[in-house]
Design an enzyme around this catalytic site. Sequence first.
Site, PDB file in Angstrom:
ATOM      1  N   LYS A   1     -13.892  -5.170  -6.456  1.00  0.00           N
ATOM      2  CA  LYS A   1     -15.096  -4.337  -6.351  1.00  0.00           C
ATOM      3  C   LYS A   1     -14.819  -3.074  -5.534  1.00  0.00           C
ATOM      4  O   LYS A   1     -15.390  -2.014  -5.806  1.00  0.00           O
ATOM      5  CB  LYS A   1     -16.233  -5.153  -5.715  1.00  0.00           C
ATOM      6  CG  LYS A   1     -16.718  -6.299  -6.597  1.00  0.00           C
ATOM      7  CD  LYS A   1     -17.930  -6.987  -6.007  1.00  0.00           C
ATOM      8  CE  LYS A   1     -18.268  -8.238  -6.795  1.00  0.00           C
ATOM      9  NZ  LYS A   1     -19.361  -9.007  -6.162  1.00  0.00           N
TER      10      LYS A   1
ATOM     11  N   LYS B   1       0.852  -1.203   0.000  1.00  0.00           N
ATOM     12  CA  LYS B   1       0.000   0.000   0.000  1.00  0.00           C
ATOM     13  C   LYS B   1       0.882   1.246   0.000  1.00  0.00           C
ATOM     14  O   LYS B   1       1.848   1.323   0.786  1.00  0.00           O
ATOM     15  CB  LYS B   1      -0.891   0.016   1.247  1.00  0.00           C
ATOM     16  CG  LYS B   1      -1.979  -1.025   1.185  1.00  0.00           C
ATOM     17  CD  LYS B   1      -2.975  -0.880   2.303  1.00  0.00           C
ATOM     18  CE  LYS B   1      -4.132  -1.849   2.108  1.00  0.00           C
ATOM     19  NZ  LYS B   1      -3.766  -3.214   1.700  1.00  0.00           N
TER      20      LYS B   1
ATOM     21  N   ALA C   1     -13.123  -1.830  -1.343  1.00  0.00           N
ATOM     22  CA  ALA C   1     -13.307  -2.195   0.062  1.00  0.00           C
ATOM     23  C   ALA C   1     -13.482  -1.009   1.016  1.00  0.00           C
ATOM     24  O   ALA C   1     -13.622  -1.216   2.209  1.00  0.00           O
ATOM     25  CB  ALA C   1     -12.114  -3.029   0.520  1.00  0.00           C
TER      26      ALA C   1
ATOM     27  N   ARG D   1      -5.057  -5.971 -11.239  1.00  0.00           N
ATOM     28  CA  ARG D   1      -6.002  -6.705 -10.391  1.00  0.00           C
ATOM     29  C   ARG D   1      -7.303  -5.911 -10.363  1.00  0.00           C
ATOM     30  O   ARG D   1      -7.289  -4.704 -10.092  1.00  0.00           O
ATOM     31  CB  ARG D   1      -5.444  -6.828  -8.974  1.00  0.00           C
ATOM     32  CG  ARG D   1      -6.436  -7.478  -7.998  1.00  0.00           C
ATOM     33  CD  ARG D   1      -6.045  -7.243  -6.544  1.00  0.00           C
ATOM     34  NE  ARG D   1      -4.723  -7.715  -6.249  1.00  0.00           N
ATOM     35  CZ  ARG D   1      -3.982  -7.233  -5.236  1.00  0.00           C
ATOM     36  NH1 ARG D   1      -4.443  -6.280  -4.449  1.00  0.00           N
ATOM     37  NH2 ARG D   1      -2.784  -7.703  -5.025  1.00  0.00           N
TER      38      ARG D   1
ATOM     39  N   HIS E   1     -14.566 -13.215  -4.319  1.00  0.00           N
ATOM     40  CA  HIS E   1     -15.026 -14.497  -3.762  1.00  0.00           C
ATOM     41  C   HIS E   1     -16.407 -14.828  -4.292  1.00  0.00           C
ATOM     42  O   HIS E   1     -17.066 -15.735  -3.808  1.00  0.00           O
ATOM     43  CB  HIS E   1     -15.070 -14.401  -2.234  1.00  0.00           C
ATOM     44  CG  HIS E   1     -13.823 -13.843  -1.660  1.00  0.00           C
ATOM     45  ND1 HIS E   1     -13.701 -12.524  -1.274  1.00  0.00           N
ATOM     46  CD2 HIS E   1     -12.613 -14.401  -1.465  1.00  0.00           C
ATOM     47  CE1 HIS E   1     -12.473 -12.311  -0.852  1.00  0.00           C
ATOM     48  NE2 HIS E   1     -11.789 -13.421  -0.959  1.00  0.00           N
TER      49      HIS E   1
ATOM     50  N   ASP F   1      -1.542  -1.977  -4.153  1.00  0.00           N
ATOM     51  CA  ASP F   1      -2.950  -2.041  -3.740  1.00  0.00           C
ATOM     52  C   ASP F   1      -3.601  -0.680  -3.953  1.00  0.00           C
ATOM     53  O   ASP F   1      -2.931   0.355  -3.885  1.00  0.00           O
ATOM     54  CB  ASP F   1      -3.056  -2.365  -2.241  1.00  0.00           C
ATOM     55  CG  ASP F   1      -2.800  -3.839  -1.932  1.00  0.00           C
ATOM     56  OD1 ASP F   1      -2.729  -4.655  -2.864  1.00  0.00           O
ATOM     57  OD2 ASP F   1      -2.680  -4.145  -0.733  1.00  0.00           O
TER      58      ASP F   1
ATOM     59  N   GLN G   1     -10.845  -0.448  -8.886  1.00  0.00           N
ATOM     60  CA  GLN G   1     -12.044  -0.805  -8.107  1.00  0.00           C
ATOM     61  C   GLN G   1     -13.323  -0.493  -8.897  1.00  0.00           C
ATOM     62  O   GLN G   1     -13.543   0.644  -9.315  1.00  0.00           O
ATOM     63  CB  GLN G   1     -12.066   0.023  -6.809  1.00  0.00           C
ATOM     64  CG  GLN G   1     -10.840  -0.175  -5.930  1.00  0.00           C
ATOM     65  CD  GLN G   1     -10.560   1.031  -5.055  1.00  0.00           C
ATOM     66  OE1 GLN G   1     -10.676   2.173  -5.514  1.00  0.00           O
ATOM     67  NE2 GLN G   1     -10.154   0.803  -3.825  1.00  0.00           N
TER      68      GLN G   1
ATOM     69  N   ARG H   1     -12.194  -4.256   7.542  1.00  0.00           N
ATOM     70  CA  ARG H   1     -12.721  -4.216   6.168  1.00  0.00           C
ATOM     71  C   ARG H   1     -13.281  -5.585   5.766  1.00  0.00           C
ATOM     72  O   ARG H   1     -14.261  -5.687   5.053  1.00  0.00           O
ATOM     73  CB  ARG H   1     -11.642  -3.736   5.193  1.00  0.00           C
ATOM     74  CG  ARG H   1     -11.343  -2.249   5.328  1.00  0.00           C
ATOM     75  CD  ARG H   1     -10.548  -1.705   4.156  1.00  0.00           C
ATOM     76  NE  ARG H   1      -9.213  -2.247   4.086  1.00  0.00           N
ATOM     77  CZ  ARG H   1      -8.180  -1.805   4.813  1.00  0.00           C
ATOM     78  NH1 ARG H   1      -8.335  -0.803   5.659  1.00  0.00           N
ATOM     79  NH2 ARG H   1      -6.993  -2.351   4.692  1.00  0.00           N
TER      80      ARG H   1
HETATM   81  P1  FDA Z   1     -18.911  -9.498  -2.442  1.00  0.00           P
HETATM   82  O1  FDA Z   1     -18.580  -8.850  -1.128  1.00  0.00           O
HETATM   83  O2  FDA Z   1     -19.557  -8.690  -3.501  1.00  0.00           O
HETATM   84  O3  FDA Z   1     -19.834 -10.747  -2.147  1.00  0.00           O
HETATM   85  C1  FDA Z   1     -20.422 -11.504  -3.201  1.00  0.00           C
HETATM   86  C2  FDA Z   1     -20.523 -12.964  -2.815  1.00  0.00           C
HETATM   87  O4  FDA Z   1     -19.217 -13.527  -2.675  1.00  0.00           O
HETATM   88  C3  FDA Z   1     -21.194 -13.233  -1.494  1.00  0.00           C
HETATM   89  O5  FDA Z   1     -22.585 -13.202  -1.602  1.00  0.00           O
HETATM   90  C4  FDA Z   1     -20.643 -14.609  -1.157  1.00  0.00           C
HETATM   91  O6  FDA Z   1     -21.304 -15.579  -1.897  1.00  0.00           O
HETATM   92  C5  FDA Z   1     -19.230 -14.502  -1.644  1.00  0.00           C
HETATM   93  N1  FDA Z   1     -18.365 -14.042  -0.541  1.00  0.00           N
HETATM   94  C6  FDA Z   1     -17.874 -12.814  -0.355  1.00  0.00           C
HETATM   95  N2  FDA Z   1     -17.113 -12.760   0.748  1.00  0.00           N
HETATM   96  C7  FDA Z   1     -17.155 -13.995   1.279  1.00  0.00           C
HETATM   97  C8  FDA Z   1     -16.588 -14.588   2.433  1.00  0.00           C
HETATM   98  N3  FDA Z   1     -15.859 -13.883   3.279  1.00  0.00           N
HETATM   99  N4  FDA Z   1     -16.845 -15.885   2.659  1.00  0.00           N
HETATM  100  C9  FDA Z   1     -17.603 -16.609   1.825  1.00  0.00           C
HETATM  101  N5  FDA Z   1     -18.160 -16.095   0.722  1.00  0.00           N
HETATM  102  C10 FDA Z   1     -17.945 -14.824   0.442  1.00  0.00           C
HETATM  103  N6  FDA Z   1     -10.092  -3.841  -2.292  1.00  0.00           N
HETATM  104  C11 FDA Z   1      -9.582  -2.607  -2.486  1.00  0.00           C
HETATM  105  O7  FDA Z   1     -10.295  -1.614  -2.342  1.00  0.00           O
HETATM  106  N7  FDA Z   1      -8.259  -2.455  -2.835  1.00  0.00           N
HETATM  107  C12 FDA Z   1      -7.437  -3.522  -3.039  1.00  0.00           C
HETATM  108  O8  FDA Z   1      -6.258  -3.327  -3.376  1.00  0.00           O
HETATM  109  C13 FDA Z   1      -7.975  -4.831  -2.833  1.00  0.00           C
HETATM  110  N8  FDA Z   1      -7.206  -5.943  -3.003  1.00  0.00           N
HETATM  111  C14 FDA Z   1      -7.798  -7.183  -2.952  1.00  0.00           C
HETATM  112  C15 FDA Z   1      -7.056  -8.322  -3.255  1.00  0.00           C
HETATM  113  C16 FDA Z   1      -7.669  -9.563  -3.294  1.00  0.00           C
HETATM  114  C17 FDA Z   1      -6.862 -10.772  -3.662  1.00  0.00           C
HETATM  115  C18 FDA Z   1      -9.070  -9.684  -3.018  1.00  0.00           C
HETATM  116  C19 FDA Z   1      -9.776 -11.001  -3.101  1.00  0.00           C
HETATM  117  C20 FDA Z   1      -9.779  -8.568  -2.673  1.00  0.00           C
HETATM  118  C21 FDA Z   1      -9.174  -7.327  -2.612  1.00  0.00           C
HETATM  119  N9  FDA Z   1      -9.894  -6.189  -2.265  1.00  0.00           N
HETATM  120  C22 FDA Z   1      -9.330  -4.943  -2.447  1.00  0.00           C
HETATM  121  C23 FDA Z   1     -11.235  -6.331  -1.615  1.00  0.00           C
HETATM  122  C24 FDA Z   1     -12.370  -6.202  -2.619  1.00  0.00           C
HETATM  123  O9  FDA Z   1     -12.468  -4.865  -3.059  1.00  0.00           O
HETATM  124  C25 FDA Z   1     -13.710  -6.605  -1.982  1.00  0.00           C
HETATM  125  O10 FDA Z   1     -13.978  -5.762  -0.899  1.00  0.00           O
HETATM  126  C26 FDA Z   1     -13.778  -8.023  -1.495  1.00  0.00           C
HETATM  127  O11 FDA Z   1     -13.130  -8.910  -2.351  1.00  0.00           O
HETATM  128  C27 FDA Z   1     -15.267  -8.462  -1.339  1.00  0.00           C
HETATM  129  O12 FDA Z   1     -15.904  -8.452  -2.582  1.00  0.00           O
HETATM  130  P2  FDA Z   1     -16.188  -9.805  -3.392  1.00  0.00           P
HETATM  131  O13 FDA Z   1     -16.099  -9.499  -4.833  1.00  0.00           O
HETATM  132  O14 FDA Z   1     -15.242 -10.859  -2.929  1.00  0.00           O
HETATM  133  O15 FDA Z   1     -17.627 -10.290  -2.986  1.00  0.00           O
END
Ligand code: FDA
Length: 305
Positions: A185, A98, A187, A182, A225, A132, A161, A286
């Site tokens: 969505k 970061k 965070a 990368r 995820h 990041d 993002q 987060r």
């Molecule tokens: P979202 O939160 O939209 O959920 C959708 C579905 O995914 C859920 O309904 C469930 O089915 C499944 N799910 C989600 N979380 C789960 C859990 N904990 N357990 C089980 N199922 C789950 N953000 C950022 O702002 N800057 C960055 O640099 C990064 N870097 C980063 C690296 C990596 C490798 C990852 C995976 C994520 C990030 N993020 C990030 C975080 C990202 O922005 C986001 O907040 C999270 O990945 C959550 O969004 P999702 O797309 O995973 O699912």
Amino acid sequence: METVMRNIFLFLSKNKALTNMAKEHGLKFGAKRFVAGTTIEEAAKEIQALNKNGLTATIDFLGEFVHSEEEAQASTDESIHAIETLAKLGLDSELSVKMTSLGLDISRELVMKNMRLILDAGQEYGIKVTIDMEDYERCEATLEIYKELRKNYDNVGTVLQSYLYRTLGDLQDLNAYEPYLRLVKGAYKESEEVAFAEKADVDENYRHLIKVNLLYGNYTAIATHDDAMIDYVKQLEQDHHLEKDQFEFQMLYGIRSETQKQLAKEGYRVRVYVPYGNDWYGYNMRRLAERPANVLFVLKGIVKK
Ligand code: FDA
């Protein structure tokens, strides 16, 4: 209710007093669920186990609210030490970092100097470094840093993002840099002035960004995820005859571990984001904001202590 919980956790994630208190307590209060250890040696053991299961990694030395040159220097030294340790142990892992932890809130010169030191070490050992993306306030500066560094380094990547309105424009702009990107969505807590408030819009934009970047031919890390997004990528792969080595899935350490292994078995590249260090508080908040159901794990952790 989910939105209220999300806002509470994101608000708490920025609390400096709690951040400092957490640092003093080590990996307590359920922190181990999302953090691989306090030292690189502990984190390396986790990466070794991931590698055995066919998963790659990107390691991150946790750090928030860095406001002195000394702290930024310490973060830089630790990231270089992490690179050297990964190389020495022959582990399959990249590094994530970061910009605030390297001094972004102090001066641009400082963060550039520190990033160059880290990228030089990465180059020496063939390790990529992903910048990041943090909150909106720092997005422009982070992208400027990326673009400047990209002129001299092949081993630097960054993150976009999908919750930000500006991101499609950024993706188009970065195309000229043949970026290692990368896509996430997002965070952080952002206002409706800069970010989509509705999850459906964030998801739709996410799909669009993935498609545009893959069809540009750029290497794309899809960090989610969410099964719906993973299925979407698999569909794109079929429809557009994409090679499996043009993209990878990324997930966070401790989240959906079985899905990570399953995707690897299906022949996909899967990278796990492995954070380590004492500064776990903001990172964990987060994660709770993303999925308040995770609070249960944290409560169990507290009870066990
Ligand atoms: P979202 O939160 O939209 O959920 C959708 C579905 O995914 C859920 O309904 C469930 O089915 C499944 N799910 C989600 N979380 C789960 C859990 N904990 N357990 C089980 N199922 C789950 N953000 C950022 O702002 N800057 C960055 O640099 C990064 N870097 C980063 C690296 C990596 C490798 C990852 C995976 C994520 C990030 N993020 C990030 C975080 C990202 O922005 C986001 O907040 C999270 O990945 C959550 O969004 P999702 O797309 O995973 O699912």
